[in-house]
Motif scaffolding. Structure first.
Motif, PDB file in Angstrom:
ATOM      1  N   HIS A 139      -5.281   9.596   4.447  1.00  0.00           N
ATOM      2  CA  HIS A 139      -3.877  10.016   4.371  1.00  0.00           C
ATOM      3  C   HIS A 139      -3.122   9.566   5.616  1.00  0.00           C
ATOM      4  O   HIS A 139      -1.944   9.191   5.538  1.00  0.00           O
ATOM      5  CB  HIS A 139      -3.795  11.531   4.193  1.00  0.00           C
ATOM      6  CG  HIS A 139      -4.173  11.987   2.824  1.00  0.00           C
ATOM      7  ND1 HIS A 139      -3.307  11.966   1.757  1.00  0.00           N
ATOM      8  CD2 HIS A 139      -5.346  12.457   2.332  1.00  0.00           C
ATOM      9  CE1 HIS A 139      -3.910  12.419   0.670  1.00  0.00           C
ATOM     10  NE2 HIS A 139      -5.157  12.725   0.992  1.00  0.00           N
ATOM     11  N   GLY A 140      -3.800   9.586   6.751  1.00  0.00           N
ATOM     12  CA  GLY A 140      -3.188   9.068   7.960  1.00  0.00           C
ATOM     13  C   GLY A 140      -2.917   7.574   7.865  1.00  0.00           C
ATOM     14  O   GLY A 140      -1.897   7.074   8.348  1.00  0.00           O
ATOM     15  N   MET A 141      -3.831   6.846   7.222  1.00  0.00           N
ATOM     16  CA  MET A 141      -3.632   5.416   7.037  1.00  0.00           C
ATOM     17  C   MET A 141      -2.416   5.143   6.154  1.00  0.00           C
ATOM     18  O   MET A 141      -1.660   4.189   6.394  1.00  0.00           O
ATOM     19  CB  MET A 141      -4.875   4.796   6.412  1.00  0.00           C
ATOM     20  CG  MET A 141      -6.082   4.717   7.325  1.00  0.00           C
ATOM     21  SD  MET A 141      -5.818   3.727   8.814  1.00  0.00           S
ATOM     22  CE  MET A 141      -5.222   2.204   8.108  1.00  0.00           C
ATOM     23  N   LEU A 142      -2.221   5.970   5.134  1.00  0.00           N
ATOM     24  CA  LEU A 142      -1.036   5.808   4.284  1.00  0.00           C
ATOM     25  C   LEU A 142       0.235   6.014   5.094  1.00  0.00           C
ATOM     26  O   LEU A 142       1.216   5.270   4.935  1.00  0.00           O
ATOM     27  CB  LEU A 142      -1.087   6.792   3.112  1.00  0.00           C
ATOM     28  CG  LEU A 142      -2.184   6.586   2.067  1.00  0.00           C
ATOM     29  CD1 LEU A 142      -2.129   7.696   1.023  1.00  0.00           C
ATOM     30  CD2 LEU A 142      -2.057   5.230   1.405  1.00  0.00           C
ATOM     31  N   GLU A 143       0.233   7.019   5.948  1.00  0.00           N
ATOM     32  CA  GLU A 143       1.395   7.276   6.810  1.00  0.00           C
ATOM     33  C   GLU A 143       1.637   6.094   7.742  1.00  0.00           C
ATOM     34  O   GLU A 143       2.777   5.643   7.925  1.00  0.00           O
ATOM     35  CB  GLU A 143       1.158   8.551   7.618  1.00  0.00           C
ATOM     36  CG  GLU A 143       2.310   8.962   8.510  1.00  0.00           C
ATOM     37  CD  GLU A 143       3.484   9.553   7.763  1.00  0.00           C
ATOM     38  OE1 GLU A 143       4.584   9.604   8.351  1.00  0.00           O
ATOM     39  OE2 GLU A 143       3.301   9.959   6.590  1.00  0.00           O
ATOM     40  N   ALA A 144       0.558   5.586   8.342  1.00  0.00           N
ATOM     41  CA  ALA A 144       0.685   4.450   9.251  1.00  0.00           C
ATOM     42  C   ALA A 144       1.185   3.206   8.519  1.00  0.00           C
ATOM     43  O   ALA A 144       2.022   2.459   9.033  1.00  0.00           O
ATOM     44  CB  ALA A 144      -0.654   4.173   9.920  1.00  0.00           C
ATOM     45  N   ALA A 145       0.674   2.986   7.305  1.00  0.00           N
ATOM     46  CA  ALA A 145       1.099   1.822   6.530  1.00  0.00           C
ATOM     47  C   ALA A 145       2.585   1.888   6.189  1.00  0.00           C
ATOM     48  O   ALA A 145       3.282   0.865   6.183  1.00  0.00           O
ATOM     49  CB  ALA A 145       0.269   1.711   5.251  1.00  0.00           C
ATOM     50  N   ALA A 146       3.073   3.098   5.922  1.00  0.00           N
ATOM     51  CA  ALA A 146       4.501   3.262   5.641  1.00  0.00           C
ATOM     52  C   ALA A 146       5.336   2.888   6.860  1.00  0.00           C
ATOM     53  O   ALA A 146       6.390   2.249   6.742  1.00  0.00           O
ATOM     54  CB  ALA A 146       4.788   4.696   5.208  1.00  0.00           C
ATOM     55  N   LEU A 147       4.858   3.277   8.058  1.00  0.00           N
ATOM     56  CA  LEU A 147       5.573   2.932   9.288  1.00  0.00           C
ATOM     57  C   LEU A 147       5.551   1.426   9.532  1.00  0.00           C
ATOM     58  O   LEU A 147       6.549   0.834   9.948  1.00  0.00           O
ATOM     59  CB  LEU A 147       4.960   3.675  10.472  1.00  0.00           C
ATOM     60  CG  LEU A 147       5.172   5.199  10.475  1.00  0.00           C
ATOM     61  CD1 LEU A 147       4.232   5.871  11.471  1.00  0.00           C
ATOM     62  CD2 LEU A 147       6.621   5.526  10.810  1.00  0.00           C
ATOM     63  N   LEU A 148       4.414   0.785   9.283  1.00  0.00           N
ATOM     64  CA  LEU A 148       4.343  -0.666   9.420  1.00  0.00           C
ATOM     65  C   LEU A 148       5.281  -1.344   8.425  1.00  0.00           C
ATOM     66  O   LEU A 148       5.953  -2.326   8.750  1.00  0.00           O
ATOM     67  CB  LEU A 148       2.908  -1.148   9.201  1.00  0.00           C
ATOM     68  CG  LEU A 148       1.874  -0.760  10.263  1.00  0.00           C
ATOM     69  CD1 LEU A 148       0.472  -1.187   9.813  1.00  0.00           C
ATOM     70  CD2 LEU A 148       2.204  -1.383  11.620  1.00  0.00           C
ATOM     71  N   ASN A 149       5.324  -0.814   7.218  1.00  0.00           N
ATOM     72  CA  ASN A 149       6.185  -1.396   6.181  1.00  0.00           C
ATOM     73  C   ASN A 149       7.661  -1.263   6.535  1.00  0.00           C
ATOM     74  O   ASN A 149       8.494  -2.078   6.115  1.00  0.00           O
ATOM     75  CB  ASN A 149       5.902  -0.720   4.835  1.00  0.00           C
ATOM     76  CG  ASN A 149       6.570  -1.439   3.677  1.00  0.00           C
ATOM     77  OD1 ASN A 149       6.352  -2.626   3.460  1.00  0.00           O
ATOM     78  ND2 ASN A 149       7.404  -0.722   2.921  1.00  0.00           N
TER      79      ASN A 149
END
Length: 240
Positions: A139-149
Motif C-alpha cells: 500500500h505504501g508502494m501504491l502511495e509512492a507510485a502516485a507521487l511519482l506519477n
C-alpha cells in the motif's frame, strides 16, 4: 500495475547495519537474538535524539542517508504496529491512575515520525504515514507510485517495526525482531508491482516480514517475489 525503479536502499536491525551484513543475512537468514541495541543517529542534535524512540531512530537511520542532498523529497512512512512500547507505557499509567505525559502522547501517535522528520529536515513536501495490515509495504508502494506519477523526481519509502512488548505477544506475531528498510524510489520500469486476487486463502504466516523478503530478492539478485495477504496477491517482478 505500477512501475518504478529502486535507486538505493538502506536497512537496519540489531547487529545488521552494513550492506555486507545484510547480504550475508539474506543468503542465510536467521532469527536475531533479543537486543536493546539502537541505530546510530549521531547526525542529529543531542536534544532531538533524546525524543526519538527506537522505532523513530530506525526510521531516521535508514531514511536520512537516502535523503542526503535531496530537497523536496516526499516521504511515505509505513508501520503496521507503530509505537507499541510508548502506547503500553501510557496505558499502564492510566491503569495505575498516574498523570499522563503530553510529550509521550504526542510522540506515540502514528504520524509522529513524519512530523519529527519534517521538523528536523525542514521538509515541507507531501508525507504520509500508513498502517495497512499485513501488506502495508505494498500500500505504501501504491502511495509512492502516485507521487511519482504526479511528477515527483524521487520518493522516499521507509518501513519500520519495533519488537512489541510481551503484553502484545498474543496478538502481534509478525515482528521477529526490530527492523527498518528504506527505499529511494524513482520513475522507471526496472520493477513492476501487480495486484491479483488470491484463489486460495493463505493458511500460513511467512517466516520473515515481507519487507525483508523483498530485500532478500534485491540482494540475492532474484527477479521476482510474491506476497499473499488475505484475498490479495502482490507480484513483484524485476526486469532481468
Amino acid at each position: 500495475m505500477i512501475n518504478f525503479n529502486i535507486a538505493q536502499w538502506r536497512a537496519w536491525a540489531p547487529g545488521l547495519e552494513s550492506a555486507d551484513d545484510w547480504r550475508a543475512w539474506c543468503q542465510a537468514p536467521v532469527l536475531l537474538a533479543s537486543s536493546e541495541a539502537a541505530p546510530d543517529v549521531s547526525f542529529l542534535p543531542a536534544m532531538q535524539r533524546r525524543r526519538l524512540s527506537r522505532l523513530a531512530r530506525m526510521a531516521f537511520s535508514v531514511g536520512w542517508p537516502l535523503a542526503e542532498g535531496l530537497q523536496h523529497l516526499p516521504l511515505v512512512f509505513i508501520s503496521r504496529h507503530g509505537e507499541t512500547p510508548r502506547t503500553l507505557e501510557i496505558l499502564s499509567d492510566l491503569a495505575n491512575d498516574q498523570p499522563l505525559s503530553p510529550t509521550q502522547f504526542s510522540l506515540s501517535v502514528h504520524n509522529a515520525v513524519i512530523g519529527l522528520w519534517s521538523i528536523l529536515r525542514n521538509e515541507t513536501s507531501e508525507m504520509t504515514a500508513l498502517a495497512a495490515a499485513g501488506d502495508g509495504l505494498e500500500h505504501g508502494m501504491l502511495e509512492a507510485a502516485a507521487l511519482l506519477n504526479e511528477g515527483a523526481p524521487a520518493v522516499l519509502l521507509v518501513i519500520s517495526e519495533e519488537k512489541p512488548p510481551e503484553a502484545y505477544a498474543s496478538w502481534i506475531d509478525d515482528v521477529p525482531f526490530p527492523y527498518a528498510l528504506g527505499l529511494l524510489l524513482t520513475p522507471g520500469d526496472e520493477w513492476q508491482l501487480e495486484l491479483t486476487a488470491a484463489t486460495v486463502q493463505p493458511s500460513t504466516t511467512a517466516q520473515w516480514p515481507h519487507a525483508l523478503n523483498l530485500l532478500r530478492t534485491l540482494l540475492n539478485e532474484q527477479n521476482a517475489c510474491q506476497h499473499a495477504w488475505k484475498n490479495r496477491v502482490w507480484n513483484w517482478q524485476r526486469k532481468p
